[in-house]
Enzyme design. Sequence first.
Site, PDB file in Angstrom:
ATOM      1  N   GLY A  12       0.777  -1.239   0.000  1.00 13.16           N
ATOM      2  CA  GLY A  12       0.000   0.000   0.000  1.00 13.16           C
ATOM      3  C   GLY A  12       0.804   1.282   0.000  1.00 13.16           C
ATOM      4  O   GLY A  12       0.310   2.324   0.446  1.00 13.16           O
ATOM      5  N   ASN A  14       1.744   3.111  -2.596  1.00 12.35           N
ATOM      6  CA  ASN A  14       1.124   4.093  -3.494  1.00 12.35           C
ATOM      7  C   ASN A  14      -0.128   4.680  -2.867  1.00 12.35           C
ATOM      8  O   ASN A  14      -0.367   5.883  -2.946  1.00 12.35           O
ATOM      9  CB  ASN A  14       0.802   3.455  -4.850  1.00 12.35           C
ATOM     10  N   ARG A  66     -15.485 -13.861 -11.794  1.00  8.95           N
ATOM     11  CA  ARG A  66     -14.784 -12.587 -11.615  1.00  8.95           C
ATOM     12  C   ARG A  66     -15.793 -11.445 -11.414  1.00  8.95           C
ATOM     13  O   ARG A  66     -15.623 -10.590 -10.566  1.00  8.95           O
ATOM     14  CB  ARG A  66     -13.937 -12.344 -12.865  1.00  8.95           C
ATOM     15  N   ARG A  96      -5.373  -8.268  -8.915  1.00  4.30           N
ATOM     16  CA  ARG A  96      -6.418  -9.023  -9.589  1.00  4.30           C
ATOM     17  C   ARG A  96      -6.747  -8.333 -10.906  1.00  4.30           C
ATOM     18  O   ARG A  96      -6.673  -7.108 -10.994  1.00  4.30           O
ATOM     19  CB  ARG A  96      -7.703  -9.044  -8.743  1.00  4.30           C
ATOM     20  N   ILE A  97      -7.132  -9.143 -11.861  1.00  4.12           N
ATOM     21  CA  ILE A  97      -7.632  -8.571 -13.107  1.00  4.12           C
ATOM     22  C   ILE A  97      -9.104  -8.289 -12.885  1.00  4.12           C
ATOM     23  O   ILE A  97      -9.827  -9.135 -12.358  1.00  4.12           O
ATOM     24  CB  ILE A  97      -7.418  -9.555 -14.272  1.00  4.12           C
ATOM     25  N   ASN A 112      -4.863   3.118 -12.987  1.00  6.63           N
ATOM     26  CA  ASN A 112      -3.894   2.123 -12.501  1.00  6.63           C
ATOM     27  C   ASN A 112      -2.499   2.697 -12.629  1.00  6.63           C
ATOM     28  O   ASN A 112      -2.250   3.568 -13.459  1.00  6.63           O
ATOM     29  CB  ASN A 112      -4.001   0.842 -13.348  1.00  6.63           C
ATOM     30  N   HIS A 114       1.459   1.400 -13.295  1.00  3.70           N
ATOM     31  CA  HIS A 114       2.219   0.244 -13.750  1.00  3.70           C
ATOM     32  C   HIS A 114       3.711   0.570 -13.694  1.00  3.70           C
ATOM     33  O   HIS A 114       4.118   1.634 -14.169  1.00  3.70           O
ATOM     34  CB  HIS A 114       1.804  -0.117 -15.186  1.00  3.70           C
ATOM     35  N   ASP A 150      -3.115  -3.500 -18.964  1.00  4.41           N
ATOM     36  CA  ASP A 150      -2.165  -2.377 -19.018  1.00  4.41           C
ATOM     37  C   ASP A 150      -2.171  -1.665 -20.371  1.00  4.41           C
ATOM     38  O   ASP A 150      -1.128  -1.227 -20.852  1.00  4.41           O
ATOM     39  CB  ASP A 150      -0.733  -2.852 -18.671  1.00  4.41           C
ATOM     40  N   GLU A 179       6.738   6.510  -8.795  1.00  5.65           N
ATOM     41  CA  GLU A 179       5.316   6.154  -8.731  1.00  5.65           C
ATOM     42  C   GLU A 179       4.599   7.043  -7.723  1.00  5.65           C
ATOM     43  O   GLU A 179       3.499   7.543  -7.963  1.00  5.65           O
ATOM     44  CB  GLU A 179       5.144   4.682  -8.312  1.00  5.65           C
TER      45      GLU A 179
HETATM   46  C1  GRF Z   1       3.739  -0.999  -7.489  1.00  5.36           C
HETATM   47  O1  GRF Z   1       5.013  -1.264  -8.016  1.00  5.36           O
HETATM   48  C2  GRF Z   1       2.758  -0.744  -8.597  1.00  5.36           C
HETATM   49  O2  GRF Z   1       3.330  -0.113  -9.694  1.00  5.36           O
HETATM   50  C3  GRF Z   1       2.324  -2.122  -8.969  1.00  5.36           C
HETATM   51  O3  GRF Z   1       2.268  -2.828  -7.748  1.00  5.36           O
HETATM   52  C4  GRF Z   1       3.139  -2.235  -6.796  1.00  5.36           C
HETATM   53  C5  GRF Z   1       2.318  -1.884  -5.612  1.00  5.36           C
HETATM   54  O4  GRF Z   1       3.079  -1.405  -4.534  1.00  5.36           O
HETATM   55  N1  GRF Z   1       1.079  -2.088  -9.689  1.00  5.36           N
HETATM   56  P1  GRF Z   1       2.365  -0.714  -3.286  1.00  5.36           P
HETATM   57  O5  GRF Z   1       1.387  -1.739  -2.719  1.00  5.36           O
HETATM   58  O6  GRF Z   1       1.681   0.517  -3.776  1.00  5.36           O
HETATM   59  O7  GRF Z   1       3.461  -0.417  -2.327  1.00  5.36           O
END
Ligand code: GRF
Length: 209
Positions: A12, A14, A66, A96-97, A112, A114, A150, A179
């Site tokens: 978590g 991000n 899903r 998850r997709i 999202n 990536h 993506d 990020e």
């Molecule tokens: C990040 O590298 C993000 O780009 C990818 O999954 C990771 C998640 O990290 N989609 P966090 O849980 O936000 O620390």
Amino acid sequence: MMNLGILISGRGSNMEAILKAVKKQKIPVKPAIVISNNPNAVGLEIAQKLGVSTETVESRGFSGTRWEYDQRIIKILYKYGVTEKDGLVCLAGFMRIISPEFIRKYKNRILNIHPAILPSFPGLHSQRQAVEYGVKYSGCTVHFVDEGVDTGPIILQSIVPVRDNDTEETLSKRILAKEHRIYPQAIKLVAEGKVKIVGRRTVITNQDR
Ligand code: GRF
């Protein structure tokens, strides 16, 4: 003001960067709910400490489709006002997709992040893919989620150099720092209505970055 829902599965970081930026950088969204598919996600505690509600919809052992799983998520999003009209959903390490039905319902309202410069290295282990391929630069991408993996319209990207002695871990760390900067920036642009989708591109107006 948009109601923000964040979906996580683990660390978590991000999510944390987004929630802190919402407070500090005056991003015009209300952090409504953090949802995890994993009851042990560390991010859940972080969200609670930051005063944001959390819920878990455990995916392990879930035997439905899903879309049935996603409907449980949507029910919670609705409960916190994160609807297709008033909401913004951010996937932040959500492993998850998500179903086409969910994506269609929340058209252009799901973002999202990536950890690669898309369209290079989609899917899993992007940082390892970048090291193994031997690219000299990699980075991260914030994009709208469409029905591919993506593939949605790109909002922001940020690059980092790949060093000769990089490992998956060292490169991941360098990318992660970026990020944490561009995800909040992208949310701000979307929340302020500055991102227009034109075909598969986005056009950003009044950008001050
Ligand atoms: C990040 O590298 C993000 O780009 C990818 O999954 C990771 C998640 O990290 N989609 P966090 O849980 O936000 O620390």
